[in-house]
Design a protein around this motif. Structure first.
Motif, PDB file in Angstrom:
ATOM      1  N   HIS A 115      -9.598   1.641   0.749  1.00  0.00           N
ATOM      2  CA  HIS A 115      -9.315   2.387   1.978  1.00  0.00           C
ATOM      3  C   HIS A 115     -10.624   2.401   2.771  1.00  0.00           C
ATOM      4  O   HIS A 115     -11.588   3.043   2.332  1.00  0.00           O
ATOM      5  CB  HIS A 115      -8.958   3.843   1.662  1.00  0.00           C
ATOM      6  CG  HIS A 115      -7.568   4.064   1.148  1.00  0.00           C
ATOM      7  ND1 HIS A 115      -7.126   3.599  -0.064  1.00  0.00           N
ATOM      8  CD2 HIS A 115      -6.517   4.746   1.693  1.00  0.00           C
ATOM      9  CE1 HIS A 115      -5.864   3.979  -0.241  1.00  0.00           C
ATOM     10  NE2 HIS A 115      -5.476   4.678   0.805  1.00  0.00           N
ATOM     11  N   HIS A 135      -6.362  -0.081   6.099  1.00  0.00           N
ATOM     12  CA  HIS A 135      -6.569   0.814   7.252  1.00  0.00           C
ATOM     13  C   HIS A 135      -7.285   0.068   8.370  1.00  0.00           C
ATOM     14  O   HIS A 135      -6.652  -0.417   9.286  1.00  0.00           O
ATOM     15  CB  HIS A 135      -7.332   2.106   6.887  1.00  0.00           C
ATOM     16  CG  HIS A 135      -6.443   3.156   6.300  1.00  0.00           C
ATOM     17  ND1 HIS A 135      -5.495   3.806   7.037  1.00  0.00           N
ATOM     18  CD2 HIS A 135      -6.356   3.642   5.043  1.00  0.00           C
ATOM     19  CE1 HIS A 135      -4.854   4.671   6.256  1.00  0.00           C
ATOM     20  NE2 HIS A 135      -5.352   4.578   5.043  1.00  0.00           N
ATOM     21  N   HIS A 173       0.859  -1.201   0.000  1.00  0.00           N
ATOM     22  CA  HIS A 173       0.000   0.000   0.000  1.00  0.00           C
ATOM     23  C   HIS A 173       0.887   1.239   0.000  1.00  0.00           C
ATOM     24  O   HIS A 173       1.392   1.649   1.053  1.00  0.00           O
ATOM     25  CB  HIS A 173      -0.912  -0.019   1.234  1.00  0.00           C
ATOM     26  CG  HIS A 173      -1.890   1.108   1.310  1.00  0.00           C
ATOM     27  ND1 HIS A 173      -3.220   0.924   1.620  1.00  0.00           N
ATOM     28  CD2 HIS A 173      -1.753   2.450   1.124  1.00  0.00           C
ATOM     29  CE1 HIS A 173      -3.851   2.087   1.629  1.00  0.00           C
ATOM     30  NE2 HIS A 173      -2.976   3.048   1.327  1.00  0.00           N
ATOM     31  N   HIS A 225       1.608   5.336  -2.060  1.00  0.00           N
ATOM     32  CA  HIS A 225       1.195   6.421  -2.971  1.00  0.00           C
ATOM     33  C   HIS A 225       2.475   7.169  -3.387  1.00  0.00           C
ATOM     34  O   HIS A 225       2.722   8.278  -2.901  1.00  0.00           O
ATOM     35  CB  HIS A 225       0.259   7.400  -2.252  1.00  0.00           C
ATOM     36  CG  HIS A 225      -0.935   6.772  -1.576  1.00  0.00           C
ATOM     37  ND1 HIS A 225      -2.198   6.776  -2.135  1.00  0.00           N
ATOM     38  CD2 HIS A 225      -1.064   6.131  -0.385  1.00  0.00           C
ATOM     39  CE1 HIS A 225      -3.052   6.175  -1.305  1.00  0.00           C
ATOM     40  NE2 HIS A 225      -2.390   5.768  -0.242  1.00  0.00           N
ATOM     41  N   ASP A 266       1.870   2.810   3.618  1.00  0.00           N
ATOM     42  CA  ASP A 266       1.007   3.944   3.237  1.00  0.00           C
ATOM     43  C   ASP A 266       1.858   5.182   2.933  1.00  0.00           C
ATOM     44  O   ASP A 266       1.447   6.311   3.212  1.00  0.00           O
ATOM     45  CB  ASP A 266      -0.039   4.258   4.315  1.00  0.00           C
ATOM     46  CG  ASP A 266      -1.162   5.164   3.791  1.00  0.00           C
ATOM     47  OD1 ASP A 266      -1.354   5.229   2.564  1.00  0.00           O
ATOM     48  OD2 ASP A 266      -1.840   5.812   4.614  1.00  0.00           O
TER      49      ASP A 266
HETATM   50 ZN   LIG Z   1      -3.400   5.064   1.477  1.00  0.00          ZN
END
Ligand SMILES: [Zn+2]
Length: 412
Positions: free
Chosen positions: A246, A269, A76, A78, A321
């Motif tokens: 998410h 999450h 996970h 970004h 994340d």
């Molecule tokens: Zn995320």
């Protein structure tokens, strides 16, 4: 051929060809005083040093009594954006505010603006630098999401950068379309129209150009509710994409139940998910992806119920994340440390969740995530003698060498 010799502890993570649950999470398949033999990009033999025959004319790499693990698999992230929010962090530090939804929104606006303004080449150069941070921390595969473009062209631009990181052999990537991360400024007050754009144009184009394997939605009241999330994910399924979500980050909005209903591969999450939500994930065999560094990053103490999920025999995954909107880390050892301390996972459980279980959550369990003959030689040599130091000593850069498909891609 290449032989890695002198591994004090080789964490093979060998085992059944499926993600690990319950007590299996603690079985790292440790071999002491071990050797790994690599031919090209694949592992061909693994065992105690006196049991692996090293051919003549084979290169050797002496691990000098260090710990050797599979490359971490970060399920996970970004990583493709312009505009880290570090300057805003200075002000936030002084007034002690948490990173609530309004902070996220203002960060999003700035990051989206700068990501749109950047060319594909500029974004690639930024993302390559991020990839090098991951490699330095021992991560060899990242799931990478778009979600800072929020127009058809800018989302595809991010996905092309993610593909290029992989095709150029910089790091392995698994691409996820995340256009439903937020409705952009120009759709303020018209969220329905943005959802339509995601469904009618973005998902079909990302799928047709084979730029995404998965689709993700930020399912949270005020962002994408249950209804919109379901519609977006149905379109993703029709287009042949797998589903990651998410969910239940800031409130328990039954996101876990929707992940189960939609047959999601992962629900990520889960900080606010209750026991009914855990039960629905269990029934649908959804893998939970827990993100303790994100909890730390938004100044919360509300960590997900990892022990409850392990007891429910969910095939738990840990990930970073990594993102620009709140303080963030590319370091899986940092995440392992947080998981061990804040979520009461053992070091062994944390390492399994960060390697083999993560690999299965990305549909790569047959290729990566463990050190076994036939698998890709994604391997990390850490500067420690006992694997538990990976969780115990935090803030230390453990990896000394990171190998991707048998090639050394980071050394210090
Ligand atoms: Zn995320």
């Amino acid at each position: 051929m290449l032989a890695i010799t002198g591994c004090s502890q080789l964490l093979t993570l060998r085992g059944p060809a499926r993600p690990r649950i319950g007590a299996e999470l603690r079985e790292l398949g440790v071999i002491e005083n071990a050797t790994v033999l690599i031919d090209g990009e694949r592992i061909v033999a693994v065992g105690p040093s006196n049991g692996v025959k090293i051919p003549a004319a084979c290169e050797t790499m002496d691990a000098s009594g260090r710990v050797v693990t599979p490359g971490f698999v970060d399920a996970h992230t970004h990583p493709v954006f312009a505009g880290l929010r570090a300057a805003g962090f200075e002000e936030r530090g002084a007034d002690g505010e948490a990173f609530d939804m309004s902070a996220r929104w203002s960060g999003m606006r700035a990051t989206v603006r700068r990501t749109r303004a950047a060319s594909e080449q500029q974004l690639f150069e930024i993302a390559r630098r991020h990839a090098q941070w991951f490699l330095r921390c021992g991560t060899t595969t990242i799931e990478a999401k778009s979600g800072f473009g929020l127009t058809v062209a800018d989302e595809l631009k991010q996905l092309k950068v993610i593909r290029r990181l992989d095709t150029e052999g910089i790091i392995r990537t698994v691409p996820t379309f995340f256009g439903a991360s937020e409705a952009p400024d120009e759709y303020r007050g018209r969220p329905r129209e943005y959802t339509d754009l995601v469904i009618r144009e973005m998902i079909p184009k990302a799928a047709a150009q084979k730029l995404a394997e998965y689709c993700d939605v930020f399912c949270e009241p005020g962002v994408f509710g249950i209804l919109e999330s379901r519609q977006i994910l149905q379109a993703a399924r029709t287009a042949g994409l797998g589903i990651r979500m998410h969910v239940d980050q800031l409130s328990d909005s039954n996101g876990a139940a929707l992940a189960a209903e939609m047959g999601a591969v992962t629900a990520d999450h889960l900080e606010c998910t209750d026991s009914a939500g855990i039960a629905s994930l269990c029934a649908a065999r959804v893998q939970p992806v827990l993100l303790p560094a994100s909890v730390y990053g938004i100044r919360s103490q509300n960590y997900a119920d990892a022990r409850g999920m392990i007891e429910a025999e969910l095939a738990i995954v840990l990930a970073t994340d990594f993102n620009p909107l709140s303080p963030s880390t590319p370091s899986m050892p940092m995440v392992i440390s947080l998981a061990a301390n804040e979520m009461r996972m053992t070091p062994a459980e944390s390492i399994t969740a960060a390697t083999v279980n993560a690999a299965y959550s990305l549909g790569r369990g047959g290729q990566i995530g463990s050190i076994e003959p036939g698998k890709l030689a994604d391997i990390v040599i850490h500067d420690c003698r006992d694997y538990r130091e990976l969780a115990y000593l935090f803030g230390v850069e453990h990896p000394v060498h990171t190998l991707l498909g048998g090639r050394v891609v980071h050394s210090r």
